[in-house]
Design a protein around this motif. Structure first.
Motif, mmCIF file in Angstrom:
data_model
loop_
_atom_site.group_PDB
_atom_site.id
_atom_site.type_symbol
_atom_site.label_atom_id
_atom_site.label_comp_id
_atom_site.label_asym_id
_atom_site.label_seq_id
_atom_site.Cartn_x
_atom_site.Cartn_y
_atom_site.Cartn_z
ATOM 1 N N ILE A 20 0.636 -1.301 -0.003
ATOM 2 C CA ILE A 20 0.253 0.073 -0.448
ATOM 3 C C ILE A 20 0.573 1.171 -0.072
ATOM 4 N N LYS A 21 1.753 1.077 0.555
ATOM 5 C CA LYS A 21 2.725 2.474 1.048
ATOM 6 C C LYS A 21 3.541 2.924 -0.643
ATOM 7 N N PHE A 22 3.416 1.622 -1.535
ATOM 8 C CA PHE A 22 4.033 2.516 -3.235
ATOM 9 C C PHE A 22 2.889 2.514 -3.864
ATOM 10 N N ARG A 23 1.538 2.886 -3.694
ATOM 11 C CA ARG A 23 -0.173 3.027 -4.213
ATOM 12 C C ARG A 23 0.395 4.565 -4.954
ATOM 13 N N ARG A 24 0.353 4.664 -3.938
ATOM 14 C CA ARG A 24 0.690 6.737 -3.817
ATOM 15 C C ARG A 24 1.227 7.063 -4.968
ATOM 16 N N ALA A 25 2.643 6.381 -5.086
ATOM 17 C CA ALA A 25 3.872 7.195 -6.480
ATOM 18 C C ALA A 25 3.567 6.257 -7.556
ATOM 19 N N ILE A 26 2.745 5.512 -7.364
ATOM 20 C CA ILE A 26 2.131 4.111 -8.743
ATOM 21 C C ILE A 26 1.160 5.180 -9.395
ATOM 22 N N GLY A 27 0.707 5.947 -7.997
ATOM 23 C CA GLY A 27 -0.319 6.264 -8.949
ATOM 24 C C GLY A 27 0.192 7.889 -9.762
ATOM 25 N N LEU A 28 1.068 8.451 -8.834
ATOM 26 C CA LEU A 28 1.552 9.865 -9.740
ATOM 27 C C LEU A 28 2.353 10.244 -10.861
ATOM 28 N N ILE A 29 2.902 8.470 -10.494
ATOM 29 C CA ILE A 29 3.615 8.344 -11.283
ATOM 30 C C ILE A 29 3.055 8.600 -13.042
ATOM 31 N N ALA A 30 1.780 7.219 -12.905
ATOM 32 C CA ALA A 30 0.931 6.820 -13.810
ATOM 33 C C ALA A 30 0.143 7.946 -14.003
ATOM 34 N N PHE A 31 -0.287 9.917 -13.646
ATOM 35 C CA PHE A 31 -0.097 10.193 -13.586
ATOM 36 C C PHE A 31 0.316 11.449 -14.805
ATOM 37 N N PHE A 32 2.273 11.363 -14.424
ATOM 38 C CA PHE A 32 3.294 12.080 -14.842
ATOM 39 C C PHE A 32 3.418 11.686 -16.539
ATOM 40 N N PHE A 33 3.094 10.313 -16.493
ATOM 41 C CA PHE A 33 3.178 9.593 -17.627
ATOM 42 C C PHE A 33 1.809 9.790 -18.551
ATOM 43 N N LEU A 34 0.715 10.303 -18.206
ATOM 44 C CA LEU A 34 -0.022 9.640 -18.515
ATOM 45 C C LEU A 34 -0.567 11.499 -19.253
ATOM 46 N N CYS A 35 0.167 12.626 -18.177
ATOM 47 C CA CYS A 35 0.007 14.037 -18.641
ATOM 48 C C CYS A 35 0.968 14.193 -20.283
ATOM 49 N N ALA A 36 2.597 13.292 -19.740
ATOM 50 C CA ALA A 36 3.637 13.408 -20.890
ATOM 51 C C ALA A 36 3.296 12.440 -22.621
ATOM 52 N N HIS A 37 2.156 11.817 -22.598
ATOM 53 C CA HIS A 37 1.509 11.324 -23.343
ATOM 54 C C HIS A 37 0.712 12.125 -24.494
ATOM 55 N N LEU A 38 -0.109 12.646 -23.223
ATOM 56 C CA LEU A 38 -0.763 14.190 -24.098
ATOM 57 C C LEU A 38 -0.434 15.642 -23.901
ATOM 58 N N LEU A 39 0.691 15.899 -23.928
ATOM 59 C CA LEU A 39 1.476 16.946 -24.316
ATOM 60 C C LEU A 39 1.681 16.305 -25.246
ATOM 61 N N VAL A 40 2.721 14.823 -25.697
ATOM 62 C CA VAL A 40 3.679 14.651 -26.933
ATOM 63 C C VAL A 40 2.031 14.751 -27.951
ATOM 64 N N TRP A 41 1.450 14.421 -27.937
ATOM 65 C CA TRP A 41 -0.305 14.177 -28.437
ATOM 66 C C TRP A 41 -0.283 15.667 -29.206
ATOM 67 N N ALA A 42 -0.864 16.614 -27.646
ATOM 68 C CA ALA A 42 -0.498 17.601 -28.229
ATOM 69 C C ALA A 42 0.062 18.828 -29.049
ATOM 70 N N LEU A 43 1.416 18.683 -28.149
ATOM 71 C CA LEU A 43 2.405 19.447 -29.406
ATOM 72 C C LEU A 43 2.866 18.779 -30.255
ATOM 73 N N LEU A 44 3.127 17.760 -30.470
ATOM 74 C CA LEU A 44 4.484 17.265 -30.980
ATOM 75 C C LEU A 44 2.954 17.124 -32.204
ATOM 76 N N ASP A 45 2.640 16.418 -32.138
ATOM 77 C CA ASP A 45 1.302 15.219 -32.897
ATOM 78 C C ASP A 45 0.755 15.866 -33.678
ATOM 79 N N VAL A 46 -0.377 16.838 -32.944
ATOM 80 C CA VAL A 46 -1.180 17.391 -33.605
ATOM 81 C C VAL A 46 -0.407 18.979 -34.157
#
Length: 205
Positions: A76-102
């Protein structure tokens, strides 16, 4: 002492901050690969790599509770870190799509409206935003544990939508999107089965 107890004992001694460093290093390495010309389609590949990393981490976060329930291993102690890192990669995924692709605000909105897999992915992302915003201890105290847990149940439809997004955008039959989606469904079924057992269990008076 059993294996689960030994794992729990070791896990309690491990800090969570190395997970953030590993995530940043991986993100930077993938970005460098995109710049170095290793990939034939660097923007699309980078976008996919970040999206896959986010989905894998979201799935990993979903496994924490079943692992504790069925195997007795408490991560359980690692779940918050896992979730925040997942959100970081989601933001990176979205930014690459929006800024570099579209590369166009009007096209971004047009793609969200006209392409169903992007619509689904964006809805999943928006469901995760309040979870990331309310991840700190101070917010949990202000909200109260009951309201906080209720809000964070949004992770279930969010991850399911992420799986649908990946499955939908894949061209033809690809094993990875199918495998991820299958794992997500199985984890949600396990979670709902456990919840029903808790609801229907007799209460002592």
């Amino acid at each position: 002492m059993g294996l689960a107890d030994r794992i729990n004992q070791s896990a309690r001694k491990l800090p969570t901050w190395p997970l953030y460093l590993i995530a940043l290093a991986y993100a930077a390495y993938q970005f460098w690969l995109g710049l170095s010309g290793v990939w034939i389609e660097p923007i699309n590949t980078l976008e996919r790599q970040y999206g896959e990393a986010a989905l894998i981490l979201l799935i990993a976060g979903l496994t924490v509770t079943p692992i504790r329930m069925y195997l007795g291993i408490n991560l359980i102690k690692f779940r918050r870190a896992i979730g925040l890192i997942a959100f970081f990669f989601l933001c990176a995924h979205l930014l690459v799509w929006a800024l570099l692709d579209v590369q166009s605000v009007s096209r971004i909105w047009a793609d969200i409206v006209k392409r169903p897999y992007i619509t689904v992915g964006m809805v999943g992302f928006l469901l995760i935003v309040p979870l990331a915003v309310t991840s700190s201890n101070s917010v949990i105290r202000r909200m109260g544990p009951v309201a906080w847990r209720r809000l964070h149940q949004l992770i279930y439809p969010a991850v399911l939508l992420g799986g649908v997004h990946y499955l939908w955008l894949a061209k033809g039959f690809q094993i990875e999107p199918v495998a991820y989606f299958t794992v997500i469904v199985l984890l949600l079924v396990l979670r709902m089965k456990r919840l029903r057992q808790w609801i229907t269990a007799p209460r002592s008076t």
